[in-house]
Scaffold this motif. Structure first.
Motif: not given
Length: 101
Positions: A14-16, A18-22
């Motif tokens: 999903s797009e969400e 795909a942005q990843g988490v730091y």
């Protein structure tokens, strides 16, 4: 001699997600049945970190992850040079089974 056919898996990202988490801290705990990886965002000067993501794996899949990370690390260092770990501070881990990365 029988050759194994390569199995293809269709994976949706999903797009969400795909942005990843730091995350700059991973806390790893385990029981006899599972490994738990908590990915934490810990900001300098703040006494409290936030768990951004938790991944729960079977011991077999945790070992596969370990081998995959080792393989990718070797490939990365072969191409880009050795990674030097400059982290000197050790953050204490609560509980009797666990570690940090």
């Amino acid at each position: 001699m029988q050759q194994q056919q390569e199995q293809k898996i269709d994976i949706h990202l999903s797009e969400e997600v795909a942005q990843g988490v730091y995350s700059n801290l991973a806390i790893i705990t385990h029981s006899h049945a599972e490994f738990i990886l908590d990915f934490v965002s810990l900001m300098p000067g703040l006494p409290k970190g936030i768990v951004r993501s938790r991944i729960i794996l079977t011991p077999q899949n945790a070992k596969r992850l370990l081998f995959a990370l080792q393989d990718n690390m070797q490939k990365f260092e072969a191409k880009n040079g050795k990674i030097i770990d400059t982290q000197q501070e050790v953050i204490p881990i609560l509980g009797n089974a666990g570690g940090k990365a």
